[in-house]
Enzyme design. Structure first.
Site, PDB file in Angstrom:
ATOM      1  CG  PHE A 111     -43.785  41.735  11.787  1.00  0.00           C
ATOM      2  CD1 PHE A 111     -43.782  41.097  13.013  1.00  0.00           C
ATOM      3  CD2 PHE A 111     -42.580  42.215  11.291  1.00  0.00           C
ATOM      4  CE1 PHE A 111     -42.615  40.948  13.740  1.00  0.00           C
ATOM      5  CE2 PHE A 111     -41.412  42.068  12.004  1.00  0.00           C
ATOM      6  CZ  PHE A 111     -41.423  41.444  13.234  1.00  0.00           C
ATOM      7  CE  LYS A 112     -40.394  44.049  14.828  1.00  0.00           C
ATOM      8  NZ  LYS A 112     -39.082  44.668  14.702  1.00  0.00           N
ATOM      9  CG  ASP A 113     -48.977  48.005  12.764  1.00  0.00           C
ATOM     10  OD1 ASP A 113     -48.591  48.882  13.555  1.00  0.00           O
ATOM     11  OD2 ASP A 113     -48.965  48.153  11.524  1.00  0.00           O
TER      12      ASP A 113
ATOM     13  CB  THR B 260     -39.917  47.777  17.050  1.00  0.00           C
ATOM     14  OG1 THR B 260     -39.618  46.452  16.657  1.00  0.00           O
ATOM     15  CG2 THR B 260     -40.452  47.755  18.473  1.00  0.00           C
TER      16      THR B 260
END
Length: 352
Positions: A50-52, A83
């Site tokens: 999700f950190k993309d 991350t």
């Protein structure tokens, strides 16, 4: 886009649009798995994390503001798993920026370590004998070292940098609107109470949701769902915040014993407001494995261990847990499950 009021006139509209288009050749998918449950799929980016969403926008905006600088900008990053991969991928070959990623040796998944160890050029990864909290402490210490800062231009791509959190708020805005528009057809609920159940470790993702809510997203509340690193659930239950060494679990990206975004949360809300806005829940490894099995059996959807913690929190709440809280039953916060605070939206869960 929701970013424009925040950016103001710092980046011309055409340049900002180009940054957004370049950052996001993928989208967040809001997938219904039963009439009142949606999974927000955030794994469609290049590193499946999700950190993309935060890292790619951050990299491009940093590159934009750094383009006229003579000195290299050094990015320091601590990672508990995803991350580092997202940041490394986002900043790979960005001119004028060097990235150093610290990760706990032996405490991330083999896939994550392969991603981290194959970056070249301006991105390097270092294995640290310790936990994520040790890596994070090293990064924070670097930023308070005046001699180091006098010799190097330093920044971070962790959620201690607000430019990581702001773009992550976008998918909360988007998905809450999607659910609000779909709910009348999917569940015959015309005005749904939209609750985000967020698998949480360092609490940056949930803090992004809080930012989205303050920007006007139609979000009624949140569930802070953690693994056995239950620092925040214990704080919500007792009022005493006690950071502690992290312990290894199956949901390793959530293995954080001293979540840095606690400081942001308490600057946005006092404890009573947190208890009104959040439900709080934690789950051990045995429960996580059972949640993966239960969700697949009942819905056909296969969850990862992090999502499984969130799904079990939601399932326990709607299958009697929230009603038990409203009846006044006591909950032992030292055992897996809900803490005893009753959020302001609790009655809506029962009604829906």
């Amino acid at each position: 886009p929701s970013i424009w009021p925040i950016i103001g006139d710092e980046i011309p509209d055409n340049d900002l649009q180009e940054i957004i288009i370049d950052a996001y050749p993928f989208t967040a998918q809001t997938v219904p798995i039963d009439p009142t449950t949606y999974v927000l799929e955030l794994h469609h980016g290049p590193t499946c994390a999700f950190k993309d969403f935060g890292a790619r926008f951050m990299a491009r905006t940093m590159s934009y503001f750094n383009k006229d600088e003579d000195d290299v900008l050094h990015i320091l990053v601590a990672t508990s798993g995803d991350t580092g991969s997202a940041v490394g991928s986002a900043f790979q070959d960005v001119p004028g920026i060097d990235v150093t990623i610290l990760y706990p040796k032996g405490k991330i998944s083999p896939l994550q370590e392969k991603q981290l160890s194959t970056f070249t050029g301006n991105v390097r990864s270092l294995a640290v004998d310790g936990t994520f909290d040790d890596c994070q402490k090293l990064v924070k210490t670097a930023f308070t070292d005046s001699d180091l800062r006098n010799n190097l231009r330093l920044s971070s791509a962790n959620s201690i940098n607000i430019s990581r959190l702001i773009p992550q708020s976008f998918y909360y805005l988007y998905s809450s609107l999607v659910v609000r528009n779909r709910a009348p057809r999917d569940s015959r609920i015309d005005n749904p109470a939209i609750i985000f159940v967020v698998p949480s470790g360092n609490f940056g993702n949930l803090t992004s949701g809080l930012i989205a809510q303050k920007m006007g997203a139609p979000i009624s509340g949140f569930v802070a769902a953690t693994n056995a690193n239950r620092t925040i659930p214990d704080w919500i239950a007792t009022g005493n915040y006690k950071a502690r060494p992290s312990i290894a679990t199956y949901s390793n990206a959530m293995d954080v014993g001293s979540p840095s975004n606690y400081e942001r949360i308490i600057n946005m809300y006092n404890l009573d407001e947190v208890r009104s806005l959040f439900a709080s829940y934690w789950l051990d490894d045995a429960g996580t494995l059972q949640a993966i099995k239960n969700c697949h059996t009942r819905t056909g959807y296969m969850l990862d261990p992090h999502g499984a913690v969130a799904w079990q929190a939601w399932d326990d709440m709607r299958r009697g847990g929230m009603e038990a809280l409203l009846r006044g039953e006591d909950f032992d916060h030292t055992k897996p499950g809900l803490t005893k605070n009753i959020p302001s939206w609790a009655q809506k869960i029962i009604e829906n």
